[in-house]
Design a protein around this motif. Structure first.
Motif, PDB file in Angstrom:
ATOM      1  N   ARG A 185       3.332   0.733   5.748  1.00 43.77           N
ATOM      2  CA  ARG A 185       2.423   0.205   4.606  1.00 43.77           C
ATOM      3  C   ARG A 185       1.937   1.474   3.962  1.00 43.77           C
ATOM      4  O   ARG A 185       1.877   1.137   2.714  1.00 43.77           O
ATOM      5  CB  ARG A 185       1.142  -0.419   5.321  1.00 43.77           C
ATOM      6  CG  ARG A 185       1.518  -1.746   5.935  1.00 43.77           C
ATOM      7  CD  ARG A 185       0.111  -2.423   6.412  1.00 43.77           C
ATOM      8  NE  ARG A 185      -0.335  -1.954   7.388  1.00 43.77           N
ATOM      9  CZ  ARG A 185      -0.344  -2.139   8.715  1.00 43.77           C
ATOM     10  NH1 ARG A 185       0.846  -3.030   9.091  1.00 43.77           N
ATOM     11  NH2 ARG A 185      -0.950  -1.737   9.822  1.00 43.77           N
TER      12      ARG A 185
ATOM     13  N   ALA B  67       4.877  -9.691  -2.571  1.00 46.91           N
ATOM     14  CA  ALA B  67       5.149  -8.401  -1.898  1.00 46.91           C
ATOM     15  C   ALA B  67       5.187  -7.108  -2.946  1.00 46.91           C
ATOM     16  O   ALA B  67       5.862  -7.092  -3.953  1.00 46.91           O
ATOM     17  CB  ALA B  67       6.311  -8.380  -1.019  1.00 46.91           C
TER      18      ALA B  67
ATOM     19  N   ARG C 148       1.296  -7.139   5.368  1.00 48.05           N
ATOM     20  CA  ARG C 148       2.563  -6.913   4.474  1.00 48.05           C
ATOM     21  C   ARG C 148       1.635  -6.770   3.029  1.00 48.05           C
ATOM     22  O   ARG C 148       1.009  -7.640   2.496  1.00 48.05           O
ATOM     23  CB  ARG C 148       3.273  -7.833   4.337  1.00 48.05           C
ATOM     24  CG  ARG C 148       4.564  -7.708   3.152  1.00 48.05           C
ATOM     25  CD  ARG C 148       5.267  -8.987   2.851  1.00 48.05           C
ATOM     26  NE  ARG C 148       5.869  -9.347   4.209  1.00 48.05           N
ATOM     27  CZ  ARG C 148       7.120  -8.858   4.929  1.00 48.05           C
ATOM     28  NH1 ARG C 148       7.432  -7.656   4.304  1.00 48.05           N
ATOM     29  NH2 ARG C 148       7.474  -9.405   5.903  1.00 48.05           N
TER      30      ARG C 148
ATOM     31  N   THR D 282      10.893  -6.864   7.966  1.00 45.80           N
ATOM     32  CA  THR D 282      10.738  -8.351   7.908  1.00 45.80           C
ATOM     33  C   THR D 282      10.917  -8.815   9.499  1.00 45.80           C
ATOM     34  O   THR D 282      12.244  -8.808   9.966  1.00 45.80           O
ATOM     35  CB  THR D 282      11.453  -9.067   7.039  1.00 45.80           C
ATOM     36  OG1 THR D 282      11.182  -8.520   5.801  1.00 45.80           O
ATOM     37  CG2 THR D 282      11.477 -10.792   7.068  1.00 45.80           C
TER      38      THR D 282
ATOM     39  N   PRO E  84       6.761  -7.995   9.264  1.00 47.26           N
ATOM     40  CA  PRO E  84       6.273  -6.624   9.324  1.00 47.26           C
ATOM     41  C   PRO E  84       6.043  -6.153  10.779  1.00 47.26           C
ATOM     42  O   PRO E  84       5.701  -6.722  11.941  1.00 47.26           O
ATOM     43  CB  PRO E  84       4.772  -7.043   8.845  1.00 47.26           C
ATOM     44  CG  PRO E  84       4.873  -8.278   8.175  1.00 47.26           C
ATOM     45  CD  PRO E  84       5.967  -9.208   8.990  1.00 47.26           C
TER      46      PRO E  84
END
Length: 327
Positions: free
Chosen positions: A82, A24, A17, A70, A72
């Motif tokens: 990503r 984040a 993540r 959620t 990842p």
């Protein structure tokens, strides 16, 4: 090693993540995007359509993507998300800047193009997840539909900036960009998050979710080729969306922590109110009845309820305690 992503939600392996100083990137981007959005509204004097449209890439998409992934994603989907997360802040700012340039100008097109790359990566993640999953897990299918549909909104914006409207008016193309960022992205993601906390899924929820998943695509076909298909699809989709808001209000919000439940409840109330306006306007236009709502007033009311009532409150509400899905 695992990390917490939202109060009450524990997810696996933080390594995949994207984070900055333990926060984040999607959260940082949404906060930064909110500042950019406020500045753009104050300085550029954006109209109702532009305000709703720019809120999506700047704030709503990073929030939605962070919660969708959620835990990842793994494999190709993980790499694609990503990359999209790191590129999203730049793409969103350029997206916003493109709306300040004259339509048809090369600069406007160049500024809008990076957002197509960001959303294309999200679409790739959706395809990869669908292929890897094999079967139909409805909450995750809804999430993937949102990740896929948002790229249609990016294409619509690019066509608008290129001044390629085909047989549509320029306003219709711009509203298509708005539609696929909200009904195409935010709505399916919120459906998916709701489904993640329902076990087992009821037949009512499954039916509403199914209509919401296919609705945007059928509406697009109807707008392009068949007025009859358009009217039927818009009517069915509008009813399903309004009923989904009622379902969240009755079944999902009361079972969540207090503050989250209040935000989700407020979001759920805004949704059917917005859909009633849209349905009333559509019926009035089709039948020639005068309800006293011109297109400008309709866009302002419907758009504000969707953007700030339904989408923003719903995403912020779920962010308080993110339900985990299937990686």
């Amino acid at each position: 090693m695992s990390e917490s992503f939202g109060r009450g939600s524990t997810v696996r392996a933080a390594a995949s993540r994207p984070t900055v100083v333990g926060i984040a990137v999607t959260d940082l981007s949404a906060a930064f995007g909110a500042l950019v959005w406020v500045a753009a509204v104050l300085v550029a004097g954006l109209g109702p359509v532009e305000r709703a449209l720019t809120l999506a890439p700047l704030v709503l998409v990073p929030l939605g993507v962070g919660m969708a992934a959620t835990p990842p994603f793994g494999g190709t989907a993980g790499y694609a998300v990503r990359a999209a997360v790191w590129l999203q802040p730049v793409g969103a700012v350029l997206f916003t800047a493109s709306l300040a340039r004259p339509v048809g100008e090369v600069t406007a097109t160049a500024l809008a193009a990076p957002w197509l790359l960001v959303t294309g990566l999200l679409g790739l993640a959706a395809v990869a997840r669908t292929r890897a999953r094999g079967g139909l897990a409805l909450p995750e299918a809804a999430v993937d539909a949102g990740l896929a549909y948002v790229s249609v909104g990016a294409v619509a914006l690019l066509l608008y900036q290129l001044d390629l409207t085909f047989w549509f008016g320029r306003t219709i193309v711009l509203l298509t960009a708005v539609h696929f960022h909200y009904a195409g992205f935010v709505l399916p993601v919120l459906v998916g998050l709701s489904g993640r906390v329902l076990s087992p899924l009821s037949g009512a929820f499954s039916s509403l979710a199914g209509v919401i998943l296919v609705g945007p695509a059928i509406i697009a076909v109807g707008i392009s080729f068949s007025p009859l298909v358009e009217v039927v699809a818009v009517g069915g989709f509008t009813v399903a969306v309004a009923l989904f808001g009622g379902y969240v209000l009755a079944r999902v919000a009361p079972a969540r922590p207090r503050v989250q439940g209040l935000l989700l409840g407020a979001s759920a109330i805004a949704l059917p109110a917005s859909m009633v306006l849209a349905l009333g306007y559509g019926v009035a236009t089709f039948s020639g009845t005068d309800l006293g709502l011109d297109i400008a007033t309709m866009v302002a009311l419907h758009g504000s309820l969707n953007a700030f009532g339904f989408a923003l409150l719903g995403l912020v509400g779920w962010r308080l305690a993110v339900p985990a899905g299937v990686a």
